[in-house]
Write an enzyme that holds these catalytic residues in place. Structure first.
Site, PDB file in Angstrom:
ATOM      1  N   ASP A 121      -0.355   3.856   2.751  1.00 34.69           N
ATOM      2  CA  ASP A 121       0.800   4.642   2.320  1.00 34.69           C
ATOM      3  C   ASP A 121       0.692   4.929   0.835  1.00 34.69           C
ATOM      4  O   ASP A 121      -0.063   4.263   0.099  1.00 34.69           O
ATOM      5  CB  ASP A 121       2.095   3.915   2.640  1.00 34.69           C
ATOM      6  CG  ASP A 121       2.281   2.637   1.830  1.00 34.69           C
ATOM      7  OD1 ASP A 121       1.324   1.838   1.775  1.00 34.69           O
ATOM      8  OD2 ASP A 121       3.366   2.425   1.257  1.00 34.69           O
ATOM      9  N   GLU A 187       3.311  -0.614   1.633  1.00 33.81           N
ATOM     10  CA  GLU A 187       3.237  -1.376   0.379  1.00 33.81           C
ATOM     11  C   GLU A 187       4.043  -0.704  -0.722  1.00 33.81           C
ATOM     12  O   GLU A 187       4.702  -1.376  -1.522  1.00 33.81           O
ATOM     13  CB  GLU A 187       1.773  -1.531  -0.048  1.00 33.81           C
ATOM     14  CG  GLU A 187       1.553  -2.548  -1.153  1.00 33.81           C
ATOM     15  CD  GLU A 187       1.721  -1.995  -2.565  1.00 33.81           C
ATOM     16  OE1 GLU A 187       1.854  -2.789  -3.509  1.00 33.81           O
ATOM     17  OE2 GLU A 187       1.720  -0.744  -2.715  1.00 33.81           O
TER      18      GLU A 187
END
Length: 482
Positions: A121, A187
Site C-alpha cells: 500500500d 502499513e
C-alpha cells in the site's frame, strides 16, 4: 545510471574465512543474475506503481485488492512456494483490514527460516500539480524512478522478489533455506489489522530472521542498517470557542475565535528555538556519526536563511529525541474565507517518540500539556489516537553480522549503523509474537527519496545494490545451519 554494471562482487575483509573458489564463483554468478534481471525487476516495479493502492479509508479499496493480487501473482511466478495466499484479518474494531500476501516454503536440512516483510500500500498522492510527472505514471528521469510507492515500499516488495529469483538462479529451486513472504496492505494506514494477522498466522510466519525492507540508506553509495526507530503518537486535536460562526467585525476584539485559540495552543508545544517544550517527553543519549548542517540543508531542502530547530547534535535530534509536527488543519481555505470568527478548528498532530519511552506515557504527557495550556477556556477534544512503539535492534546476533557482510560486499562500502527519525510501529508486534527472532531493518530508500512527499523516487543504483545485498545474504544463509 551512474552505478557500475560490473557483476563481480568485491571480497569481504570482515568474513571469518576467505570464500572458497566455489563460493566465489557462486557469488559472482549471483551478482550477474541480479544485474541481468534488473530491467525485468524495474518493469515489475513500474507495473505495481501504476496501481493506486492507497490504503486510507477515504480511497477506493479495490485498488489495494488489485495490488495484492498482482503481488501474489509475482511470487507465485517464482515457483518456490508451497502456497501463496491473499488474506485479510480484522482490526481491533472488528472491521476487515486491507489484503496482505502470505507465502511460505519450509526449511530443510537444518537451515534457518527467513521472513521477508514489505508493504504494497502507499500514501495518498496529494495534489497532482505538485508532481513533475503524474504520481501513478512511473517515470524515469536520470538515475531515478519517480512515482508514488516507487520507493516506499513497492521497491521493497520487488527487492524481495528479485533476491528470491537470483537465489533460485544460483542455488536451484530446491534450495534448503526456509522462506516466508509477508507483504502487508495497510502499513501506511497504521497497520490496524497487523497484530491480529500475526496471531492468526503465527505458525506460518515463525522465522529465525525477519527482514523488514522499509527503511533507507546513508546515501546513494553507502548502505546502512537501521538499528533504532522512533515511536509515534498521532491524534486529532479539536478546539472550539463558539456555538456558531459570528461576524468578525461585530465581535472581533472581544470574542476569541477557535483559530486564535488553536494557534496559541499549538505554539506552546515548542520553545523559541524549536525544541519540544512538552514536559514528560524524553530523549535518549546516543553517539552519532558526523552529519553537518550543510548536509541537512541539502537533504531536507531547507530554504536559504531558514535555520534548523532544536539543540544538540543534528542526528541525535532526528534519531533519539521527540518531535511534534502539525500535519494538517481543517479550517476555512483562503479562497473560501469569510469575515467570520471560526467556531471550531481541528488539527492533525504527529508526535515522534524517542527510543526508550513508551508511547502511552508520551501520549499522557502531551495530553496533559494541551489541557493545561489551553487559552481562553476553549473547549478541547482529542480523538482518533494512534500509537506505535519505538525500537532498538540487538546488534549482537549473527544475522546482523551477516547483513552487514552482505552490504559490504554488494556495495563495496562499509555499512553504517543508523537510526531513523521515522516510525515502524508494527515491529513491536513482531517482537511480541516472535521474541527469539532476529530483526533486520533494511531498505531501498536514500536521503533524496522523498517518501510520502510529491516526487517520491527510487535511485536505481540503490535498488540494484539492495537486491544484490539481500540475494547474497539469502545465498549465504542457505549454507548455514540454524
Amino acid at each position: 545510471m551512474t552505478d557500475s554494471t560490473d557483476s563481480q562482487l568485491p571480497q569481504n575483509p570482515a568474513r571469518q574465512a576467505a570464500p572458497t573458489p566455489a563460493e566465489s564463483e557462486r557469488e559472482a554468478a549471483l551478482a550477474e543474475s541480479v544485474q541481468l534481471s534488473l530491467p525485468s525487476s524495474i518493469a515489475d516495479l513500474t507495473d505495481l506503481v501504476r496501481i493506486p493502492s492507497v490504503s486510507w479509508a477515504a480511497f477506493d479499496p479495490a485498488h489495494v485488492a488489485a495490488s495484492a493480487e498482482a503481488v501474489a501473482a509475482l511470487f507465485r511466478g517464482t515457483g518456490v512456494f508451497d502456497e501463496v495466499e491473499v488474506l485479510r484479518s480484522a482490526t481491533e474494531s472488528g472491521e476487515l483490514g486491507q489484503p496482505a500476501v502470505l507465502a511460505r516454503r519450509p526449511a530443510k536440512n537444518g537451515r534457518p527460516t527467513v521472513l521477508l516483510y514489505a508493504h504494497h500500500d502507499v500514501q495518498p498522492p496529494g495534489d497532482d500539480g505538485d508532481w513533475e510527472s503524474l504520481p501513478f505514471e512511473p517515470t524515469v528521469r536520470g538515475d531515478r524512478l519517480y512515482g508514488r510507492g516507487a520507493a516506499d515500499d513497492k521497491a521493497g516488495v520487488i527487492s524481495h522478489l528479485a533476491a528470491i529469483r537470483a537465489l533460485t538462479d544460483v542455488a536451484g529451486p530446491d534450495f534448503d533455506l526456509g522462506l516466508v513472504v509477508f507483504i502487508e496492505g495497510e502499513e501506511e494506514f497504521g497497520s490496524r489489522s497487523f497484530a491480529t494477522f500475526l496471531d492468526e498466522h503465527r505458525d506460518v510466519l515463525a522465522a529465525d530472521v525477519i527482514v523488514v525492507a522499509d527503511s533507507d540508506n546513508w546515501d546513494v553509495d553507502t548502505p546502512s542498517l537501521t538499528i533504532s526507530l522512533r515511536g509515534n503518537v498521532t491524534f486529532r486535536l479539536t478546539v472550539s470557542t463558539l456555538a456558531y460562526a459570528s461576524h468578525s467585525g461585530m465581535f472581533g476584539g472581544a470574542v476569541p475565535d477557535a483559530m486564535l485559540a488553536m494557534v496559541k495552543l499549538l505554539a506552546t508545544l515548542h520553545d523559541d528555538d524549536g525544541s519540544v517544550a512538552v514536559e514528560g517527553l524524553t530523549s535518549r543519549p546516543i553517539e552519532t556519526p558526523d552529519y553537518t548542517e550543510q548536509t541537512l540543508r541539502h537533504e531536507a531542502g531547507l530554504l536559504d536563511g531558514v535555520e534548523p530547530i532544536g539543540t544538540g547534535p543534528i542526528l541525535a535530534r532526528l534519531w533519539a529525541g521527540p518531535s511534534i509536527t502539525v500535519t494538517g488543519i481543517d479550517a476555512p481555505s483562503v479562497a473560501n474565507a469569510s469575515n467570520t470568527l471560526s467556531p471550531t478548528i481541528s488539527a492533525r498532530v504527529s508526535v515522534r517518540v524517542a527510543p526508550g519511552q513508551e508511547p502511552g506515557d508520551a501520549y499522557e504527557a502531551i495530553e496533559a500539556h494541551l489541557r493545561s495550556h489551553t487559552p481562553f477556556g476553549a473547549h478541547v477534544e482529542i480523538d482518533d489516537v494512534d500509537t506505535g512503539s519505538p525500537f532498538l535492534v540487538d546488534t549482537t546476533g549473527w544475522a546482523v553480522a551477516a547483513a552487514k557482510d552482505a552490504m559490504r560486499d554488494a556495495w563495496g562500502r562499509e555499512p553504517v549503523e543508523a537510526g531513523v527519525g521515522g516510525s515502524i510501529p508494527f515491529i513491536a508486534d513482531l517482537v511480541r509474537v516472535f521474541p527469539e527472532a532476529q530483526i533486520l531493518v533494511t531498505g531501498v530508500e536514500d536521503p533524496h527519496t522523498r517518501a510520502h512527499s510529491p516526487n517520491e523516487s527510487l535511485h536505481l543504483g540503490v535498488f540494484k545494490r539492495a537486491i544484490a545485498t539481500e540475494a547474497l545474504m539469502l545465498l549465504r544463509m542457505n549454507d548455514r545451519n540454524s
